[in-house]
Motif scaffolding. Structure first.
Motif, PDB file in Angstrom:
ATOM      1  N   ALA A  63       0.584  13.400  -0.156  1.00  0.00           N
ATOM      2  CA  ALA A  63       1.514  13.119   0.951  1.00  0.00           C
ATOM      3  C   ALA A  63       2.456  11.977   0.578  1.00  0.00           C
ATOM      4  O   ALA A  63       2.844  11.159   1.412  1.00  0.00           O
ATOM      5  N   GLY A  64       2.795  11.948  -0.727  1.00  0.00           N
ATOM      6  CA  GLY A  64       3.718  10.922  -1.213  1.00  0.00           C
ATOM      7  C   GLY A  64       3.046   9.811  -1.982  1.00  0.00           C
ATOM      8  O   GLY A  64       3.717   8.950  -2.568  1.00  0.00           O
ATOM      9  N   ASP A  65       1.703   9.794  -2.038  1.00  0.00           N
ATOM     10  CA  ASP A  65       0.976   8.734  -2.741  1.00  0.00           C
ATOM     11  C   ASP A  65       0.580   9.115  -4.168  1.00  0.00           C
ATOM     12  O   ASP A  65      -0.089   8.336  -4.851  1.00  0.00           O
ATOM     13  N   ARG A  71      -6.650   1.447   5.030  1.00  0.00           N
ATOM     14  CA  ARG A  71      -5.546   0.682   4.464  1.00  0.00           C
ATOM     15  C   ARG A  71      -4.934  -0.280   5.488  1.00  0.00           C
ATOM     16  O   ARG A  71      -5.117  -0.098   6.692  1.00  0.00           O
ATOM     17  N   THR A  72      -4.185  -1.229   4.983  1.00  0.00           N
ATOM     18  CA  THR A  72      -3.447  -2.149   5.867  1.00  0.00           C
ATOM     19  C   THR A  72      -1.986  -1.717   6.002  1.00  0.00           C
ATOM     20  O   THR A  72      -1.243  -2.272   6.815  1.00  0.00           O
ATOM     21  N   THR A  73      -1.581  -0.733   5.187  1.00  0.00           N
ATOM     22  CA  THR A  73      -0.262  -0.102   5.312  1.00  0.00           C
ATOM     23  C   THR A  73      -0.472   1.396   5.112  1.00  0.00           C
ATOM     24  O   THR A  73      -1.584   1.843   4.818  1.00  0.00           O
ATOM     25  N   ALA A  74       0.596   2.159   5.245  1.00  0.00           N
ATOM     26  CA  ALA A  74       0.473   3.612   5.068  1.00  0.00           C
ATOM     27  C   ALA A  74       0.420   4.009   3.601  1.00  0.00           C
ATOM     28  O   ALA A  74       0.106   5.163   3.274  1.00  0.00           O
ATOM     29  N   ASN A  75       0.696   3.082   2.713  1.00  0.00           N
ATOM     30  CA  ASN A  75       0.878   3.423   1.302  1.00  0.00           C
ATOM     31  C   ASN A  75      -0.255   2.987   0.372  1.00  0.00           C
ATOM     32  O   ASN A  75      -1.052   2.098   0.692  1.00  0.00           O
ATOM     33  N   TYR A  76      -0.282   3.644  -0.769  1.00  0.00           N
ATOM     34  CA  TYR A  76      -1.255   3.344  -1.818  1.00  0.00           C
ATOM     35  C   TYR A  76      -1.149   1.876  -2.219  1.00  0.00           C
ATOM     36  O   TYR A  76      -0.063   1.295  -2.281  1.00  0.00           O
ATOM     37  N   GLY A  77      -2.302   1.262  -2.512  1.00  0.00           N
ATOM     38  CA  GLY A  77      -2.314  -0.120  -2.978  1.00  0.00           C
ATOM     39  C   GLY A  77      -2.710  -1.126  -1.912  1.00  0.00           C
ATOM     40  O   GLY A  77      -2.790  -2.329  -2.193  1.00  0.00           O
ATOM     41  N   SER A  78      -2.955  -0.656  -0.674  1.00  0.00           N
ATOM     42  CA  SER A  78      -3.310  -1.598   0.399  1.00  0.00           C
ATOM     43  C   SER A  78      -4.707  -1.320   0.955  1.00  0.00           C
ATOM     44  O   SER A  78      -5.042  -1.727   2.067  1.00  0.00           O
ATOM     45  N   ALA A  79      -5.541  -0.632   0.164  1.00  0.00           N
ATOM     46  CA  ALA A  79      -6.867  -0.230   0.645  1.00  0.00           C
ATOM     47  C   ALA A  79      -7.842  -1.400   0.713  1.00  0.00           C
ATOM     48  O   ALA A  79      -7.783  -2.347  -0.081  1.00  0.00           O
ATOM     49  N   VAL A  80      -8.766  -1.302   1.684  1.00  0.00           N
ATOM     50  CA  VAL A  80      -9.883  -2.248   1.812  1.00  0.00           C
ATOM     51  C   VAL A  80     -11.156  -1.411   1.783  1.00  0.00           C
ATOM     52  O   VAL A  80     -11.119  -0.185   1.852  1.00  0.00           O
ATOM     53  N   ASP A  81     -12.289  -2.074   1.670  1.00  0.00           N
ATOM     54  CA  ASP A  81     -13.567  -1.358   1.596  1.00  0.00           C
ATOM     55  C   ASP A  81     -13.802  -0.552   2.885  1.00  0.00           C
ATOM     56  O   ASP A  81     -14.038  -1.138   3.951  1.00  0.00           O
ATOM     57  N   PRO A  82     -13.747   0.777   2.814  1.00  0.00           N
ATOM     58  CA  PRO A  82     -13.889   1.591   4.034  1.00  0.00           C
ATOM     59  C   PRO A  82     -15.292   1.588   4.625  1.00  0.00           C
ATOM     60  O   PRO A  82     -15.451   1.681   5.849  1.00  0.00           O
ATOM     61  N   VAL A  83     -16.310   1.470   3.780  1.00  0.00           N
ATOM     62  CA  VAL A  83     -17.686   1.457   4.283  1.00  0.00           C
ATOM     63  C   VAL A  83     -17.938   0.173   5.070  1.00  0.00           C
ATOM     64  O   VAL A  83     -18.495   0.204   6.175  1.00  0.00           O
TER      65      VAL A  83
END
Length: 209
Positions: A126-128, A187-199
């Protein structure tokens, strides 16, 4: 003499009869008018009651929709096994793993972990990036986004509002995937590179992962 009395008596009787008929007629008119007024009043009351009831139903539905959107977070899939974890190193990723993998069979229902608005949906991540395959990103409140990748089918579109637990896709094996599973990110934004630990994030929301 008797004729005059009889004539006068007849006229008196006729007047009384007419008066009685008129009174009955007026009484009937009054009763009929009251009945019509009562019927009109009753109709107005029923109409007002129906409008009030319709408004109450509308408000209830709106509250239910809002409550569904704000409901607690949930797992994005059911009956899964956790596989590759967040920040895990390996040759499968350019740096480290950006999400949590939920190992499930292809075609498993993927649901929205929380209510929000779809901001990304489609192939090529989806663009990532193509590594994600078919993917979806949902925007939630307070600057939080969730991402779902490697999907075999997407059931939502950009701009669509979804509720917690609503089916949004089917899991698959698209993109850079070693087997059927769901790749899930917070994520903290809609885009790749802003991920945090989901668990860690889901557990902070009371979800048992």
């Amino acid at each position: 003499m008797s004729k005059r009395v009889t004539s006068r008596h007849s006229r008196t009787s006729l007047i009384r009869t007419r008066a009685a008929v008129l009174a009955v007629g007026l009484g009937a008119s009054v009763v009929l008018g009251a009945g019509v007024a009562a019927a009109a009043s009753s109709s107005g009351t029923v109409t007002a009651a129906r409008v009030t009831q319709a408004k109450a139903v509308s408000v209830t539905q709106a509250k239910a929709a809002t409550k569904a959107t704000k409901a607690a977070w949930v797992d994005p899939v059911k009956k899964y096994t956790l596989s590759a974890s967040f920040a895990q190193a390996g040759t499968m990723w350019s740096s480290t793993h950006s999400g949590q993998d939920f190992a499930v069979a292809a075609g498993t229902q993927v649901i929205a972990a929380h209510g929000g608005t779809v901001v990304k949906a489609g192939p090529n991540g989806a663009g990532d990036g193509s590594a994600y395959g078919n993917a979806i990103v949902i925007k939630h409140g307070n600057g939080t986004y969730s991402q779902y990748a490697h999907l075999s089918r997407i059931n939502v579109k950009v701009g669509q509002v979804v509720t917690t637990g609503q089916r949004i896709a089917l899991s698959g094996n698209t993109g850079n995937s070693s087997g059927p599973h769901l790749h899930f990110e917070i994520r903290t934004t809609a885009n790749y590179g802003s991920a945090v630990d989901p668990v860690a994030f889901l557990r902070s929301k009371g979800v048992t992962v």
